[in-house]
Scaffold this motif. Structure first.
Motif, PDB file in Angstrom:
ATOM      1  N   ARG A 181      -9.546   6.451  -0.437  1.00 58.17           N
ATOM      2  CA  ARG A 181      -8.673   5.383   0.044  1.00 58.17           C
ATOM      3  C   ARG A 181      -9.510   4.231   0.565  1.00 58.17           C
ATOM      4  N   TYR A 235       0.842  -1.183   0.000  1.00 59.47           N
ATOM      5  CA  TYR A 235       0.000   0.000   0.000  1.00 59.47           C
ATOM      6  C   TYR A 235       0.877   1.233   0.000  1.00 59.47           C
ATOM      7  N   SER A 236       0.299   2.349  -0.395  1.00 62.68           N
ATOM      8  CA  SER A 236       1.052   3.595  -0.346  1.00 62.68           C
ATOM      9  C   SER A 236       0.657   4.348   0.907  1.00 62.68           C
ATOM     10  N   HIS A 237       1.609   5.025   1.478  1.00 59.56           N
ATOM     11  CA  HIS A 237       1.367   5.791   2.691  1.00 59.56           C
ATOM     12  C   HIS A 237       0.530   7.019   2.375  1.00 59.56           C
ATOM     13  N   LEU A 238      -0.164   7.499   3.394  1.00 59.79           N
ATOM     14  CA  LEU A 238      -0.922   8.726   3.227  1.00 59.79           C
ATOM     15  C   LEU A 238       0.043   9.910   3.146  1.00 59.79           C
ATOM     16  N   ARG A 242      -5.750   1.455   9.546  1.00 60.08           N
ATOM     17  CA  ARG A 242      -4.349   1.206   9.890  1.00 60.08           C
ATOM     18  C   ARG A 242      -3.659   2.501  10.309  1.00 60.08           C
ATOM     19  N   GLU A 243      -3.919   3.565   9.594  1.00 61.15           N
ATOM     20  CA  GLU A 243      -3.305   4.850   9.912  1.00 61.15           C
ATOM     21  C   GLU A 243      -3.763   5.361  11.282  1.00 61.15           C
ATOM     22  N   SER A 298      -9.463   0.062   5.094  1.00 57.52           N
ATOM     23  CA  SER A 298      -8.386  -0.600   5.840  1.00 57.52           C
ATOM     24  C   SER A 298      -7.156   0.295   5.962  1.00 57.52           C
ATOM     25  N   THR A 299      -6.887   1.105   4.944  1.00 56.01           N
ATOM     26  CA  THR A 299      -5.760   2.039   4.990  1.00 56.01           C
ATOM     27  C   THR A 299      -5.993   3.085   6.068  1.00 56.01           C
ATOM     28  N   ILE A 300      -7.210   3.613   6.131  1.00 60.52           N
ATOM     29  CA  ILE A 300      -7.541   4.623   7.127  1.00 60.52           C
ATOM     30  C   ILE A 300      -7.497   4.017   8.528  1.00 60.52           C
ATOM     31  N   ALA A 324     -12.632   7.325   4.562  1.00 58.99           N
ATOM     32  CA  ALA A 324     -11.963   6.616   3.470  1.00 58.99           C
ATOM     33  C   ALA A 324     -12.545   7.030   2.128  1.00 58.99           C
ATOM     34  N   ARG A 371      -3.205  13.102   5.853  1.00 59.76           N
ATOM     35  CA  ARG A 371      -3.207  12.921   7.307  1.00 59.76           C
ATOM     36  C   ARG A 371      -3.870  14.101   8.004  1.00 59.76           C
TER      37      ARG A 371
END
Length: 59
Positions: free
Chosen positions: A34, A4-7, A41-42, A37-39, A29, A12
């Motif tokens: 996005r 995945y790519s970082h935010l 995780r962040e 799951s990315t949100i 999200a 952020r």
């Protein structure tokens, strides 16, 4: 797993604003374009971090 790519810093900042407004992770999200799951995780990754100012965390 494809990774995945970082935010970005901007994402952020927007995430923090939207969380402060009380929006759900899924709504955030969608607003950021996005995966939920990315949100998630962040948010989890940064849940215990302070404002980021040196020395402002718990002693």
């Amino acid at each position: 797993m494809s990774g995945y790519s970082h935010l970005t810093v901007e994402e952020r900042d927007r995430l923090a604003d939207l969380r402060a407004d009380g929006l759900s992770l899924r709504v955030i999200a969608k607003a950021l374009g996005r995966a939920a799951s990315t949100i998630s995780r962040e948010v989890r990754r940064n849940a215990l971090e302070s404002t980021g100012a040196p020395g402002s965390g718990p002693s």
